[in-house]
Design a protein around this motif. Structure first.
Motif, PDB file in Angstrom:
ATOM      1  N   PRO A  82       0.798  -1.230   0.000  1.00 26.57           N
ATOM      2  CA  PRO A  82       0.000   0.000   0.000  1.00 26.57           C
ATOM      3  C   PRO A  82       0.830   1.280   0.000  1.00 26.57           C
ATOM      4  O   PRO A  82       0.418   2.282  -0.594  1.00 26.57           O
ATOM      5  CB  PRO A  82      -0.827  -0.116   1.284  1.00 26.57           C
ATOM      6  CG  PRO A  82      -0.961  -1.574   1.507  1.00 26.57           C
ATOM      7  CD  PRO A  82       0.360  -2.151   1.052  1.00 26.57           C
ATOM      8  N   ASP A  83       2.000   1.266   0.647  1.00 29.08           N
ATOM      9  CA  ASP A  83       2.791   2.504   0.698  1.00 29.08           C
ATOM     10  C   ASP A  83       3.759   2.645  -0.476  1.00 29.08           C
ATOM     11  O   ASP A  83       4.471   3.638  -0.593  1.00 29.08           O
ATOM     12  CB  ASP A  83       3.526   2.637   2.034  1.00 29.08           C
ATOM     13  CG  ASP A  83       4.709   1.702   2.194  1.00 29.08           C
ATOM     14  OD1 ASP A  83       5.014   0.920   1.267  1.00 29.08           O
ATOM     15  OD2 ASP A  83       5.344   1.750   3.263  1.00 29.08           O
ATOM     16  N   GLY A  84       3.812   1.643  -1.363  1.00 28.95           N
ATOM     17  CA  GLY A  84       4.615   1.736  -2.574  1.00 28.95           C
ATOM     18  C   GLY A  84       6.092   1.449  -2.424  1.00 28.95           C
ATOM     19  O   GLY A  84       6.832   1.555  -3.400  1.00 28.95           O
ATOM     20  N   ARG A  85       6.554   1.059  -1.239  1.00 26.53           N
ATOM     21  CA  ARG A  85       7.986   0.767  -1.077  1.00 26.53           C
ATOM     22  C   ARG A  85       8.368  -0.614  -1.613  1.00 26.53           C
ATOM     23  O   ARG A  85       9.525  -0.842  -1.939  1.00 26.53           O
ATOM     24  CB  ARG A  85       8.417   0.920   0.378  1.00 26.53           C
ATOM     25  CG  ARG A  85       8.406   2.389   0.821  1.00 26.53           C
ATOM     26  CD  ARG A  85       8.942   2.554   2.220  1.00 26.53           C
ATOM     27  NE  ARG A  85       7.989   1.974   3.174  1.00 26.53           N
ATOM     28  CZ  ARG A  85       8.340   1.414   4.327  1.00 26.53           C
ATOM     29  NH1 ARG A  85       9.604   1.332   4.673  1.00 26.53           N
ATOM     30  NH2 ARG A  85       7.411   0.932   5.137  1.00 26.53           N
ATOM     31  N   ASN A  86       7.434  -1.532  -1.698  1.00 28.95           N
ATOM     32  CA  ASN A  86       7.563  -2.790  -2.416  1.00 28.95           C
ATOM     33  C   ASN A  86       8.830  -3.593  -2.104  1.00 28.95           C
ATOM     34  O   ASN A  86       9.736  -3.689  -2.928  1.00 28.95           O
ATOM     35  CB  ASN A  86       7.451  -2.543  -3.922  1.00 28.95           C
ATOM     36  CG  ASN A  86       6.156  -1.858  -4.289  1.00 28.95           C
ATOM     37  OD1 ASN A  86       5.233  -1.748  -3.482  1.00 28.95           O
ATOM     38  ND2 ASN A  86       6.072  -1.380  -5.512  1.00 28.95           N
ATOM     39  N   PRO A  87       8.875  -4.237  -0.942  1.00 28.69           N
ATOM     40  CA  PRO A  87      10.051  -5.028  -0.558  1.00 28.69           C
ATOM     41  C   PRO A  87      10.107  -6.352  -1.319  1.00 28.69           C
ATOM     42  O   PRO A  87       9.109  -6.820  -1.881  1.00 28.69           O
ATOM     43  CB  PRO A  87       9.798  -5.291   0.925  1.00 28.69           C
ATOM     44  CG  PRO A  87       8.303  -5.382   1.012  1.00 28.69           C
ATOM     45  CD  PRO A  87       7.820  -4.306   0.068  1.00 28.69           C
ATOM     46  N   VAL A  88      11.275  -6.961  -1.307  1.00 27.84           N
ATOM     47  CA  VAL A  88      11.435  -8.304  -1.853  1.00 27.84           C
ATOM     48  C   VAL A  88      11.068  -9.288  -0.749  1.00 27.84           C
ATOM     49  O   VAL A  88      11.566  -9.189   0.374  1.00 27.84           O
ATOM     50  CB  VAL A  88      12.873  -8.549  -2.342  1.00 27.84           C
ATOM     51  CG1 VAL A  88      13.059  -9.997  -2.772  1.00 27.84           C
ATOM     52  CG2 VAL A  88      13.211  -7.600  -3.482  1.00 27.84           C
ATOM     53  N   VAL A  89      10.175 -10.216  -1.077  1.00 36.04           N
ATOM     54  CA  VAL A  89       9.747 -11.219  -0.105  1.00 36.04           C
ATOM     55  C   VAL A  89       9.782 -12.607  -0.744  1.00 36.04           C
ATOM     56  O   VAL A  89       9.820 -12.744  -1.968  1.00 36.04           O
ATOM     57  CB  VAL A  89       8.332 -10.951   0.455  1.00 36.04           C
ATOM     58  CG1 VAL A  89       8.243  -9.594   1.120  1.00 36.04           C
ATOM     59  CG2 VAL A  89       7.277 -11.091  -0.608  1.00 36.04           C
ATOM     60  N   ARG A  90       9.780 -13.604   0.118  1.00 33.63           N
ATOM     61  CA  ARG A  90       9.586 -14.987  -0.327  1.00 33.63           C
ATOM     62  C   ARG A  90       8.211 -15.418   0.142  1.00 33.63           C
ATOM     63  O   ARG A  90       7.871 -15.243   1.309  1.00 33.63           O
ATOM     64  CB  ARG A  90      10.636 -15.919   0.267  1.00 33.63           C
ATOM     65  CG  ARG A  90      10.284 -17.416   0.032  1.00 33.63           C
ATOM     66  CD  ARG A  90      11.410 -18.332   0.373  1.00 33.63           C
ATOM     67  NE  ARG A  90      12.379 -18.263  -0.715  1.00 33.63           N
ATOM     68  CZ  ARG A  90      13.563 -18.851  -0.686  1.00 33.63           C
ATOM     69  NH1 ARG A  90      13.946 -19.542   0.363  1.00 33.63           N
ATOM     70  NH2 ARG A  90      14.372 -18.739  -1.734  1.00 33.63           N
ATOM     71  N   THR A  91       7.416 -15.967  -0.774  1.00 28.46           N
ATOM     72  CA  THR A  91       6.180 -16.607  -0.389  1.00 28.46           C
ATOM     73  C   THR A  91       6.369 -18.106  -0.570  1.00 28.46           C
ATOM     74  O   THR A  91       7.130 -18.556  -1.430  1.00 28.46           O
ATOM     75  CB  THR A  91       4.969 -16.115  -1.223  1.00 28.46           C
ATOM     76  OG1 THR A  91       5.213 -16.356  -2.612  1.00 28.46           O
ATOM     77  CG2 THR A  91       4.713 -14.635  -0.989  1.00 28.46           C
ATOM     78  N   VAL A  92       5.683 -18.868   0.279  1.00 27.84           N
ATOM     79  CA  VAL A  92       5.774 -20.324   0.232  1.00 27.84           C
ATOM     80  C   VAL A  92       4.369 -20.879   0.045  1.00 27.84           C
ATOM     81  O   VAL A  92       3.437 -20.490   0.763  1.00 27.84           O
ATOM     82  CB  VAL A  92       6.418 -20.886   1.518  1.00 27.84           C
ATOM     83  CG1 VAL A  92       6.522 -22.396   1.448  1.00 27.84           C
ATOM     84  CG2 VAL A  92       7.792 -20.250   1.764  1.00 27.84           C
ATOM     85  N   TRP A  93       4.241 -21.768  -0.919  1.00 27.32           N
ATOM     86  CA  TRP A  93       2.958 -22.358  -1.299  1.00 27.32           C
ATOM     87  C   TRP A  93       3.119 -23.866  -1.339  1.00 27.32           C
ATOM     88  O   TRP A  93       4.207 -24.367  -1.610  1.00 27.32           O
ATOM     89  CB  TRP A  93       2.541 -21.859  -2.682  1.00 27.32           C
ATOM     90  CG  TRP A  93       2.472 -20.364  -2.756  1.00 27.32           C
ATOM     91  CD1 TRP A  93       3.525 -19.498  -2.888  1.00 27.32           C
ATOM     92  CD2 TRP A  93       1.311 -19.561  -2.655  1.00 27.32           C
ATOM     93  NE1 TRP A  93       3.067 -18.205  -2.883  1.00 27.32           N
ATOM     94  CE2 TRP A  93       1.712 -18.215  -2.741  1.00 27.32           C
ATOM     95  CE3 TRP A  93      -0.047 -19.849  -2.504  1.00 27.32           C
ATOM     96  CZ2 TRP A  93       0.820 -17.160  -2.684  1.00 27.32           C
ATOM     97  CZ3 TRP A  93      -0.939 -18.797  -2.456  1.00 27.32           C
ATOM     98  CH2 TRP A  93      -0.497 -17.464  -2.545  1.00 27.32           C
ATOM     99  N   GLN A  94       2.044 -24.583  -1.090  1.00 28.62           N
ATOM    100  CA  GLN A  94       2.115 -26.039  -1.127  1.00 28.62           C
ATOM    101  C   GLN A  94       0.948 -26.598  -1.928  1.00 28.62           C
ATOM    102  O   GLN A  94      -0.187 -26.146  -1.785  1.00 28.62           O
ATOM    103  CB  GLN A  94       2.068 -26.605   0.291  1.00 28.62           C
ATOM    104  CG  GLN A  94       2.197 -28.116   0.346  1.00 28.62           C
ATOM    105  CD  GLN A  94       2.456 -28.589   1.750  1.00 28.62           C
ATOM    106  OE1 GLN A  94       3.476 -28.246   2.331  1.00 28.62           O
ATOM    107  NE2 GLN A  94       1.534 -29.349   2.295  1.00 28.62           N
TER     108      GLN A  94
END
Length: 112
Positions: A82-94
């Motif tokens: 929402p604030d536009g800073r857009n960090p790099v993240v890891r998402t995990v899905w199964q």
């Protein structure tokens, strides 16, 4: 490679409200502090769910891990916030054994 059946990915409300954005859960407080600092909120948990779905649809799978419950997929990339800073993240899905649909497990920050 993209997450199999990415457009049918499922996210349980509790994974967001009771875990990733819960500042009272001792196991996830640091993650909550991180994601809340980018403008996500429990009141608008659906916004976070949609951002996570967009994240997984926009990035390639970085790693696949076989588990006793099915295949786990790690996806790294920029998360629109929402604030536009857009960090790099890891998402995990199964994708559970016997299922064709990915379900959300967790997310956490990554370094660029």
């Amino acid at each position: 490679m993209k997450l199999p059946n990415v457009h049918q990915a499922q996210i349980e409300r509790g994974k967001i409200t009771d875990y990733l954005l819960s500042s009272v859960n001792p196991r996830s407080r640091a993650k909550a502090d991180f994601f809340l600092s980018f403008g996500f909120s429990i009141d608008r948990w659906e916004e976070f769910a949609e951002a996570l779905k967009f994240h997984v649809a926009s990035h390639e799978v970085a790693r696949v891990v076989e588990t006793a419950y099915g295949q786990r997929y790690h996806v790294d990339g920029v998360l629109e916030t929402p604030d536009g800073r857009n960090p790099v993240v890891r998402t995990v899905w199964q994708v559970d054994l016997g299922s064709a649909y990915p379900r959300f497990i967790t997310a956490h920050p990554r370094r660029r």
